[in-house]
Write a protein that holds these residues in place. Structure first.
Motif, PDB file in Angstrom:
ATOM      1  N   GLY A  10       0.813  -1.211   0.000  1.00 16.55           N
ATOM      2  CA  GLY A  10       0.000   0.000   0.000  1.00 16.55           C
ATOM      3  C   GLY A  10       0.845   1.260   0.000  1.00 16.55           C
ATOM      4  O   GLY A  10       0.568   2.215  -0.738  1.00 16.55           O
ATOM      5  N   LEU A  11       1.894   1.282   0.821  1.00 10.62           N
ATOM      6  CA  LEU A  11       2.800   2.432   0.849  1.00 10.62           C
ATOM      7  C   LEU A  11       3.532   2.583  -0.478  1.00 10.62           C
ATOM      8  O   LEU A  11       3.733   3.706  -0.967  1.00 10.62           O
ATOM      9  CB  LEU A  11       3.802   2.289   2.000  1.00 10.62           C
ATOM     10  CG  LEU A  11       3.217   2.365   3.409  1.00 10.62           C
ATOM     11  CD1 LEU A  11       4.298   2.081   4.446  1.00 10.62           C
ATOM     12  CD2 LEU A  11       2.590   3.729   3.663  1.00 10.62           C
ATOM     13  N   LEU A  12       3.918   1.454  -1.048  1.00  5.41           N
ATOM     14  CA  LEU A  12       4.538   1.497  -2.375  1.00  5.41           C
ATOM     15  C   LEU A  12       3.567   2.083  -3.386  1.00  5.41           C
ATOM     16  O   LEU A  12       3.952   2.890  -4.248  1.00  5.41           O
ATOM     17  CB  LEU A  12       4.961   0.087  -2.796  1.00  5.41           C
ATOM     18  CG  LEU A  12       5.524  -0.057  -4.214  1.00  5.41           C
ATOM     19  CD1 LEU A  12       6.815   0.742  -4.366  1.00  5.41           C
ATOM     20  CD2 LEU A  12       5.758  -1.535  -4.549  1.00  5.41           C
ATOM     21  N   GLY A  13       2.295   1.703  -3.283  1.00  5.64           N
ATOM     22  CA  GLY A  13       1.295   2.234  -4.201  1.00  5.64           C
ATOM     23  C   GLY A  13       1.146   3.739  -4.077  1.00  5.64           C
ATOM     24  O   GLY A  13       0.987   4.441  -5.090  1.00  5.64           O
ATOM     25  N   VAL A  16       4.210   5.230  -5.813  1.00  5.08           N
ATOM     26  CA  VAL A  16       4.095   5.069  -7.261  1.00  5.08           C
ATOM     27  C   VAL A  16       3.012   5.991  -7.806  1.00  5.08           C
ATOM     28  O   VAL A  16       3.167   6.602  -8.870  1.00  5.08           O
ATOM     29  CB  VAL A  16       3.792   3.601  -7.620  1.00  5.08           C
ATOM     30  CG1 VAL A  16       3.453   3.468  -9.099  1.00  5.08           C
ATOM     31  CG2 VAL A  16       4.986   2.727  -7.278  1.00  5.08           C
ATOM     32  N   GLY A  17       1.897   6.122  -7.080  1.00  2.00           N
ATOM     33  CA  GLY A  17       0.836   7.018  -7.505  1.00  2.00           C
ATOM     34  C   GLY A  17       1.304   8.456  -7.618  1.00  2.00           C
ATOM     35  O   GLY A  17       0.911   9.181  -8.543  1.00  2.00           O
ATOM     36  N   SER A  18       2.164   8.878  -6.687  1.00  2.00           N
ATOM     37  CA  SER A  18       2.727  10.222  -6.766  1.00  2.00           C
ATOM     38  C   SER A  18       3.564  10.397  -8.026  1.00  2.00           C
ATOM     39  O   SER A  18       3.498  11.430  -8.714  1.00  2.00           O
ATOM     40  CB  SER A  18       3.577  10.496  -5.519  1.00  2.00           C
ATOM     41  OG  SER A  18       4.108  11.809  -5.544  1.00  2.00           O
ATOM     42  N   ALA A  84      -2.717   2.946  -4.590  1.00  3.64           N
ATOM     43  CA  ALA A  84      -2.500   2.184  -3.359  1.00  3.64           C
ATOM     44  C   ALA A  84      -3.553   1.092  -3.197  1.00  3.64           C
ATOM     45  O   ALA A  84      -3.236  -0.059  -2.867  1.00  3.64           O
ATOM     46  CB  ALA A  84      -2.524   3.128  -2.153  1.00  3.64           C
ATOM     47  N   LEU A  85      -4.822   1.432  -3.439  1.00  6.83           N
ATOM     48  CA  LEU A  85      -5.897   0.450  -3.293  1.00  6.83           C
ATOM     49  C   LEU A  85      -5.741  -0.712  -4.281  1.00  6.83           C
ATOM     50  O   LEU A  85      -5.904  -1.882  -3.915  1.00  6.83           O
ATOM     51  CB  LEU A  85      -7.249   1.132  -3.492  1.00  6.83           C
ATOM     52  CG  LEU A  85      -7.714   2.055  -2.360  1.00  6.83           C
ATOM     53  CD1 LEU A  85      -8.994   2.796  -2.778  1.00  6.83           C
ATOM     54  CD2 LEU A  85      -7.958   1.268  -1.080  1.00  6.83           C
TER      55      LEU A  85
END
Length: 272
Positions: A10-13, A16-18, A84-85
Motif C-alpha cells: 500500500g505504501l509502495l502504491g 508510485v501514484g505520486s 495504493a488500493l
C-alpha cells in the motif's frame, strides 16, 4: 507477515501514484519525468518535501498551492489513493507470488494511461512502451522462476493477437479507434495473456460494454450525441483491471461450460 505485505504494498502504491501524477502531467507534453523537480505549474515554485506527501499534503494545504494559492486538481490524491488500493488488491489476488511484480507494473502503467486518456484523449507511446517492456521483463523472470515457459508463449501470442485484432479494426474504420487504442490492446494482451486468453477477451468485452453503457447513459441525459468522443482507453483499462481482479470466476464458468458442450455432457441436472 501477510498484513505487513499489504502495508508495504500500500505504501509502495502511494509512492508510485505520486510518480504517476508527474508522468500524467509531463509525458503528454513531451517533458522529462525526472527533471526538473516538481513545481507548481502556475507560479513555478518548487514543491517542498513536506508538501509532497501523497494524499496528506493535499488536505493539509487546503487543496491549494502554498505559494500562489492556485487550486490543486483532485486528480492528484485520487490517483495516489487508487494506486495504493489497486496495489493492495493485486497483493490479495496474487499473494507473494512471482506474478505480483508484473501485476503491479501493469496496473501502474494502465492507471497512468487511463488518466492521460481521460484528460487529453491521448495514450502516449512513452507510457505504453515502457509499461509493455517492464511487464514483459517481470513475466520473463516469473517464467524463469517457475519454469512455466508455455505461459510466456501464450502471453506473447495474446499480445500480438490483441494488437493485430485492434489494428484490423483501425484499418477498416479509423474513426472507431485511434492508434493509441491499438497499442493499448497489445499491452493488454501481454499483461493478461499470462493468466490466459479468456482474460483478454473478458477485458475487451467488459471495457466495450462499459463504454457502451456510459455513452448510452450520457445520450439519454442529453449530455452527448452519437458523435461525442469518449476516452475508450479508460474503459479498456477498467476492463483489464476487472479481468485481473474478478475475472477468474467468470472465466472458470465459461471454460467449464465450453468443456461440457464439447463433450456433450448435460449442463444441468433437471427433472426427468
Amino acid at each position: 507477515m501477510r498484513i505487513a505485505l499489504f502495508v508495504v504494498i500500500g505504501l509502495l502504491g502511494l509512492a508510485v501514484g505520486s510518480f504517476l501524477n508527474v508522468a500524467v502531467s509531463r509525458v503528454p507534453a513531451g517533458l522529462s519525468v525526472a527533471r526538473p523537480r516538481s513545481a507548481c505549474p502556475r507560479c513555478a515554485t518548487p514543491i517542498a518535501l513536506r508538501d509532497n506527501i501523497p494524499i496528506v499534503s493535499w488536505f493539509l494545504l487546503g487543496r491549494r498551492c502554498r505559494a500562489c494559492r492556485v487550486p490543486i486538481p483532485a486528480r492528484y490524491p485520487l490517483i495516489e489513493a487508487l494506486t495504493a488500493l489497486l496495489f493492495v488488491a493485486m497483493a490479495l489476488r496474487f499473494g507473494r507470488s512471482e506474478t505480483l511484480p508484473a501485476a503491479l507494473v501493469f496496473t501502474a502503467g494502465l492507471l497512468a494511461l487511463a488518466a492521460c486518456d481521460a484528460e487529453q484523449f491521448l495514450l502516449p507511446r512513452r507510457l505504453i512502451y515502457p509499461t509493455l517492456a517492464l511487464t514483459a521483463a517481470c513475466l520473463l523472470v516469473a517464467a524463469a522462476a517457475t519454469g512455466q515457459w508455455h505461459r510466456l508463449g501464450v502471453t506473447a501470442a495474446c499480445g500480438v493477437g490483441g494488437f493485430a485484432a485492434f489494428f484490423a479494426l483501425h484499418w477498416v474504420r479509423p474513426t472507431w479507434l485511434g492508434f493509441g487504442d491499438v497499442r493499448l490492446a497489445g499491452l493488454l494482451g501481454t499483461g493478461l495473456g499470462w493468466l490466459g486468453p479468456s482474460y483478454v477477451v473478458f477485458a475487451v468485452l467488459a471495457g466495450s460494454g462499459a463504454g457502451l453503457l456510459v455513452g448510452t447513459a450520457l445520450m439519454a441525459m442529453g449530455r452527448a450525441t452519437r458523435h461525442t468522443r469518449l476516452p475508450f482507453g479508460v474503459f479498456l483499462v477498467a476492463g483489464a483491471i476487472a479481468a485481473t481482479l474478478i475475472g477468474a470466476p467468470v472465466v472458470h464458468w465459461y471454460e467449464t461450460v465450453s468443456d461440457l458442450n464439447a463433450t456433450g455432457a448435460p449442463l444441468t441436472t433437471g427433472r426427468p
